[in-house]
Structures are given as C-alpha cells and as structure tokens.
Write a protein that holds these residues in place. Sequence first.
Motif, mmCIF file in Angstrom:
data_model
loop_
_atom_site.group_PDB
_atom_site.id
_atom_site.type_symbol
_atom_site.label_atom_id
_atom_site.label_comp_id
_atom_site.label_asym_id
_atom_site.label_seq_id
_atom_site.Cartn_x
_atom_site.Cartn_y
_atom_site.Cartn_z
ATOM 1 N N LEU A 202 0.810 -1.211 0.000
ATOM 2 C CA LEU A 202 0.000 0.000 0.000
ATOM 3 C C LEU A 202 0.851 1.271 0.000
ATOM 4 N N PRO A 203 1.896 1.379 0.829
ATOM 5 C CA PRO A 203 2.709 2.607 0.792
ATOM 6 C C PRO A 203 3.320 2.851 -0.587
ATOM 7 N N GLY A 204 3.784 1.786 -1.239
ATOM 8 C CA GLY A 204 4.363 1.948 -2.563
ATOM 9 C C GLY A 204 3.332 2.363 -3.594
ATOM 10 N N THR A 205 2.105 1.863 -3.445
ATOM 11 C CA THR A 205 1.043 2.228 -4.372
ATOM 12 C C THR A 205 0.655 3.691 -4.201
ATOM 13 N N VAL A 206 0.567 4.134 -2.952
ATOM 14 C CA VAL A 206 0.276 5.548 -2.686
ATOM 15 C C VAL A 206 1.372 6.426 -3.290
#
Length: 318
Positions: A202-206
């Motif tokens: 999720l952090p990488g997608t954000v």
Amino acid sequence: MGTGVRVVVVGQVARDLVLTVDGVPDAGASAAVRERAELLGGKGANQARACRQLGAWVAVVGVAGDDPAGRQALDEARAAGLDVTGVVVRAGARTALLVDVVGPPGERRLLEHVEAAVLLTADDVEASADALSGADAVLLQLQQPAAAIRAALRLAGPRALVVADGAPEDAALVDELLAARAVLRADAPEAEALAGRPVRGLPGTVAAATDLVTRGARVVRLAAGADGDVVAWPGGHVVTPLLGDDPVDPTGAGDASTAALAVALAAGRAPEEAAWWAAVAARRAVGHAGGRPDLDGASVAAEARLARARAAGSRAPA
C-alpha cells in the motif's frame, strides 16, 4: 438518471463466453459446466455499457469481424443503447473471443483469442473524428496499438476528460498521457509499468499514484491488492477498500470501476466522491460470474455516500 455527459470509448469489442465450473480439470481430465453465458464483451464494450447504465450518451470506437459473432455483438450493443457507428466491421476478420472460466468463488481463468485484424488502427480512429471532438470524456484502452491511442488523443476535444485504462507497451505513450492531463487507471502489474519502477504494498502504491499526479495526471486510480485501491489527485488521495464479501468472479471489476470513475468526474463530481463511485461499481461487478454489473447513477451515488461514511467512521478515534 441521465447525466448529459457524452462519452466515446476507444477499445475492444468482443464476444464473451462465461463458463462456471466447480473446479478446473487437470490435464487429460474433464469437468462439467454448471452455467454458461454468451454475451457482448471486450474491455471497450464493457466500459461503454457501464457508462450508458450510469446515464451517459455513449459511442464505441472498435473493431468487429464480419462474422455471426460480430453481428450479434453489435446487435447487443445497440440494444444496450450504444452508438456503434464508429465500430469498424473488418472484412475477413474473426471477432475477438474471450472465454472466462469461473471456478470456486474468487478464482477465474481467462482465455483470449484476439487476432491482429480486430485491433484498432489510426485510420479506424480517425473515421470517428467528429464523435471524439465532441465528447466530454474519451476512454482509452491502452491494450490497443499505440498509433490508435495517439490518434484518439489528437482528436479529443481540448476540454475532454481523457481516461486511460491499463499500461501501454510503448513507454513513451505514458509521458504523452501525462502531458494530456489524463486520468489513469491500472491494476497492480500495470501500475509498475506506469510508474516505471516496482510498486510494493500500500505505501508503494500511494507513492506511485501521487508521483504520477505530480508528473501531470489529473487523477490516478491504482489497485493495491487486498488493501483496495488508491485514488490520488492534486492535493490529496484516498484508499477505498474492496467492498462486499466473497467475490464470485473478478472479471469486469476494472472495467466497471473505470466507467464509474469517468462518468462521475465528467459530471463534475470531486475526485474523492468519484473514487467511491468506482469502488461501488467494482463491487457490483464481482458478485456474479461474467462481470456484468447492474449500475445506475442514483443508486451508485447513494451506496458510495454510505460506503464513504462507514469508512470515515471506522477511522474515527474511539
């Protein structure tokens, strides 16, 4: 509920064969088919149908073969209220066939027979110049050849909302879409192609979504696996969870959500509200085999408000 929005969808027109089985057989074995459906399909037609359900006027630019499957697909498209004047009937070509094999809930396999002859050319797109120049929103499937996508970008009106789905093989096209301030939608593997780097969790997608906005995208929606979807825009982002329990077939979730995102944005709704429209449309697509959602603007808007309120409540401090 009519929106007054004029949409042109540039993409695939196909025949879908949906087979529901209890389990996919091993090599040399067989399995009984419990349910079978044959219907209009392809990413372009699916998105067009969803936009029409949401109240937009919709035209399709695509290619069908001059075979019974193509004639049936066009008949179904007309019956769904779609303008198919821009669908080229290619002499000697066979209409694309997509076979969706749905096993235990949430598990599917997709077989695709798509001949080069039923991919769009720049000439095919240019034949629909008038429709493209008058559209409020132009939806582009990036699985189509780059020359066709570039023609659609060139012909779209200066105020049109451009919504691009997927990731192109030609990496230079990403920069052209960013320069056009396009809305970008991609699943997890496609997100890496758009971002030009690995996207982890999720952090990488954000980070990838916000970076694409910084580079020029109007709105970006990237899948983040079980964490849901990240929707980013200048000045903010939201993570929408996967709505609903026990999905039957993930087929069509991306198409339905892309259509809902496009119609909501083209109708003037804020990006965060449009994000929840997309989440609701995806939920309605995965609840049954074949990915054919039942959408209308009023009920999608109401469900989106409820889902957004519930998400806000779950984040509130105890």
